[in-house]
Design a protein around this motif. Structure first.
Motif, PDB file in Angstrom:
ATOM      1  N   ALA A 169       0.829  -1.444  -0.423  1.00  0.00           N
ATOM      2  CA  ALA A 169       0.279   0.623   0.357  1.00  0.00           C
ATOM      3  C   ALA A 169       0.871   1.334   0.155  1.00  0.00           C
ATOM      4  O   ALA A 169       0.083   2.410  -0.715  1.00  0.00           O
ATOM      5  CB  ALA A 169      -0.578   0.175   1.119  1.00  0.00           C
ATOM      6  N   GLY A 229      -0.195   0.226  -4.007  1.00  0.00           N
ATOM      7  CA  GLY A 229      -0.884  -0.491  -4.761  1.00  0.00           C
ATOM      8  C   GLY A 229      -1.771  -0.246  -3.993  1.00  0.00           C
ATOM      9  O   GLY A 229      -1.992   0.244  -2.595  1.00  0.00           O
ATOM     10  N   SER A 230      -3.079  -0.016  -4.902  1.00  0.00           N
ATOM     11  CA  SER A 230      -4.314   0.719  -4.230  1.00  0.00           C
ATOM     12  C   SER A 230      -4.907  -0.834  -3.400  1.00  0.00           C
ATOM     13  O   SER A 230      -4.243  -1.855  -3.763  1.00  0.00           O
ATOM     14  CB  SER A 230      -5.420   0.161  -5.375  1.00  0.00           C
ATOM     15  N   ARG A 275      -6.403  -3.200  -5.438  1.00  0.00           N
ATOM     16  CA  ARG A 275      -4.886  -4.010  -6.427  1.00  0.00           C
ATOM     17  C   ARG A 275      -4.512  -4.717  -5.311  1.00  0.00           C
ATOM     18  O   ARG A 275      -4.213  -6.397  -5.764  1.00  0.00           O
ATOM     19  CB  ARG A 275      -4.180  -3.243  -7.181  1.00  0.00           C
ATOM     20  N   ILE A 276      -3.902  -5.257  -4.184  1.00  0.00           N
ATOM     21  CA  ILE A 276      -3.578  -5.252  -3.206  1.00  0.00           C
ATOM     22  C   ILE A 276      -4.811  -6.842  -3.112  1.00  0.00           C
ATOM     23  O   ILE A 276      -4.369  -7.703  -3.112  1.00  0.00           O
ATOM     24  CB  ILE A 276      -3.348  -4.888  -1.994  1.00  0.00           C
TER      25      ILE A 276
END
Lengths: 392, 230
Positions: free
Chosen positions: A343, A347-348, A351-352
């Motif tokens: 994050a 990383g959104s 997405r994670i």
């Protein structure tokens, strides 16, 4: 490769043992019930198809199931013997054909089926190589027997002694193979077929030996009284029927009293069938059974057991799935820092979560994929598996 | 020289604690290398997080690379950070299941705002070569020394060629030899690209290397302004 897929895949590859265990757990959850279903369905199909083509079966009083399993599927349990005369009685009935069966002996694990040539027509069996039985002591082997033991026409097989010490009444007989049957995907593929008389020779009811009237056999003769010659135990019996010694083979006793295990009764119409069933309804020594009814009864028991097993498997599967979920949730807690790092460096949440979900997806897809593949293979080999392990 | 960091009347507090951070004014120019020093708990790391947009202030403005990050929505803040700020952490924060190369490339794999190309992979390899870890690109972090791991983290932070690099005690876990390698890598990159480097450190041996040192000790105690102590 898509970045999400790539990151998920790298995680699974790095933790390959944990991943493999999870994949295996998922695969087993799916595989076991699926394979069970496939095999039970195949077993049902094989049992039923064989039974529906066999209208009636005559055998000794006792277990109809044992009689059916022995006569149709060559099961190892041998029912009480009946007399060959019983076969003749059925054959005398109007519009009913009768085929005798003698399924008692084996050559290694293959059943030796003593019968008449009509049996091959009745079962639609054809010879792939060689010819059908020509004389006493001949046999034709099923496709699987030939393949597994590398046999072909011209080779020979020997009957196995029934008891481990070989001290029973029967004599091992070396039989000439005249032909190999084409595969029929039935228990016939695993059997060796002989003429009924050959089965009686194995039984010890018929035999061949030196001509005792010959002067050279003097040492074997105890006494001579006209045509009646009494020999001692030193008379050597032939272990094989050949063109040279076939004339010396003979049977002692009345043929109508010789044993068989069953008679396939083949009425031409329903009326003949009803009449035959009526004839044997109150018989004290033999029973006439409809194999399809026996098999249906057996299958009901099988289905009841299958349902119990499936229920147990579903419960086990649910618990295993729960454990898989627990393992995943625990690993999420362990990976909190890793998730935070992703994050922080951009990383959104979506997405994670996508990466984590893809990891789970990979495990599920691989597990289900392996299970599907193995189930597919089981489906392909189900006839052989059922025949070899469930009906053998 | 234009300011890349501009803080005005910043107030921040952690909920449920007595900790308060107040910065009346702080400016850092593009191309400047700055060290934050001060006792533990003085708010150095918190200020880095505020600059990175990882935390949001109660009030005040925090302008980083021309954009006020104090009021940005999460997604905008994240994209701004990904494109403009490189982060180096004391604990390296490498993903154990990724190789060195994949760790360096991670921002491009995990962020939708960046696109991984062949050129980016080449640049990652060049960065690895510049800090002497190019022969370890296929290894996992678990098989690297502490110094090597931090150099991997530095490569990851520099890969996007950000105008601002924020490093939180990057030498805190390193031996003297590796300490200089990491600091040199960060400062050399900043000088070469004319980017800004802000580093939190407790190591006073390093301070000579920076253009400016900002002491947080009195800053937190008085809760007033950031003093510049060069």
């Amino acid at each position: 490769m898509n970045d999400t897929l790539y990151l998920a895949w790298r995680y699974l590859v790095y933790h390959r043992i944990k991943s493999a265990i999870l994949v295996l757990a998922i695969a087993l959850i799916v595989l076991i019930p699926a394979v069970l279903q496939v095999l039970v369905r195949q077993g049902q199909q094989q049992l039923t198809s064989r039974a529906v083509t066999t209208p009636l079966l005559l055998g000794a009083k006792g277990s109809p199931l044992e009689l059916t399993l022995n006569s149709l599927y060559y099961g190892s349990g041998v029912p009480e013997m009946i007399k060959y005369g019983d076969c003749s009685d059925v054959a005398y009935t109007e519009n009913v054909d009768a085929i005798p069966l003698h399924v008692r002996f084996r050559s290694q694990s293959a059943p030796i089926v003593g019968t008449s040539l009509e049996y091959f027509d009745f079962r639609g069996l054809s010879v792939q190589e060689g010819a059908l039985l020509k004389r006493l002591g001949d046999c034709v082997v099923g496709a699987n027997v030939a393949r597994q033991r590398g046999l072909s026409a011209g080779d020979s097989v020997i009957s196995s002694p029934e008891s481990a010490l070989g001290i029973a009444d029967e004599y091992p007989l070396k039989m000439r193979i005249t032909g190999v049957l084409a595969s029929s995907a039935t228990p016939d593929d695993d059997a060796i077929f002989v003429d009924l008389k050959t089965a009686w020779v194995i039984e010890g009811l018929g035999h061949g030996h030196f001509d005792l009237s010959d002067e050279r056999a003097a040492e074997n003769v105890l006494s001579r009284d006209g045509n009646k010659i009494t020999a001692n135990a030193s008379v050597r019996q032939y272990q094989e029927v050949t063109d040279e010694n076939i004339r010396s083979f003979h049977f002692h006793g009345r043929r109508s009293t010789f044993p068989i295990t069953a008679v396939l009764a083949l009425p031409e119409d329903r009326r003949s069938m009803s009449m035959l069933l009526g004839d044997y309804q109150d018989n004290d020594t033999v029973q006439l059974v409809r194999p399809v009814e026996v098999v249906e009864e057996l299958l009901q028991t099988v289905f009841a057991i299958q349902n119990l097993v499936l229920t147990a498997l579903v419960l086990t599967g649910a618990v295993t799935l729960l454990l898989v979920v627990v393992v995943f949730v625990l690993s999420l807690k362990q990976r909190a820092r890793e998730i935070e790092t992703m994050a922080k460096i951009g990383g959104s949440r979506g997405r994670i979560l996508g990466v984590l979900a893809t990891e789970v997806g990979f495990v599920i897809v691989l597990g289900v994929g392996i299970a599907s593949g193995l189930t597919w293979l089981t489906t392909i080999f189900a006839p052989q598996i059922v025949q070899q392990y469930l009906m053998g | 020289m234009s300011d890349i960091i501009e803080i005005n009347d910043l107030h921040f507090a952690f909920a449920g604690t007595t900790f308060r951070l107040q910065v009346d004014e702080l400016r850092v120019s593009l191309g400047e290398t700055v060290a934050f020093i001060g006792s533990s708990g003085s708010g150095k790391t918190t200020l880095l997080h505020l600059l990175a947009g990882i935390r949001t202030p109660e009030s005040g403005s925090v302008t980083v690379v021309g954009r006020d990050v104090s009021g940005l929505a999460t997604a905008s803040s994240r994209d701004h950070r990904v494109c403009n700020i490189g982060l180096v952490f004391q604990e390296f924060e490498l993903l154990e299941h990724l190789s060195v190369l994949d760790n360096i490339l991670l921002p491009y794999r995990i962020s939708a705002a960046l696109k991984l190309t062949r050129e980016i992979v080449d640049r990652a390899q060049q960065l690895a070569e510049s800090v002497d870890i190019n022969d370890k690109l296929g290894r996992y972090p678990g098989r690297l020394s502490q110094g090597e791991r931090q150099r991997v983290a530095v490569c990851r932070a520099l890969l996007t060629e950000p105008p601002l690099v924020l490093a939180d005690e990057p030498t805190g876990n390193l031996d003297p030899g590796n300490k200089w390698k990491v600091v040199d890598a960060l400062i050399d990159d900043a000088k070469r690209r004319q980017s800004t480097l802000v580093t939190v450190t407790h190591d006073h041996e390093l301070l000579d290397r920076f253009d400016r040192v900002i002491d947080f000790s009195s800053f937190h105690a008085s809760s007033q302004t950031a003093e510049v102590a060069t």
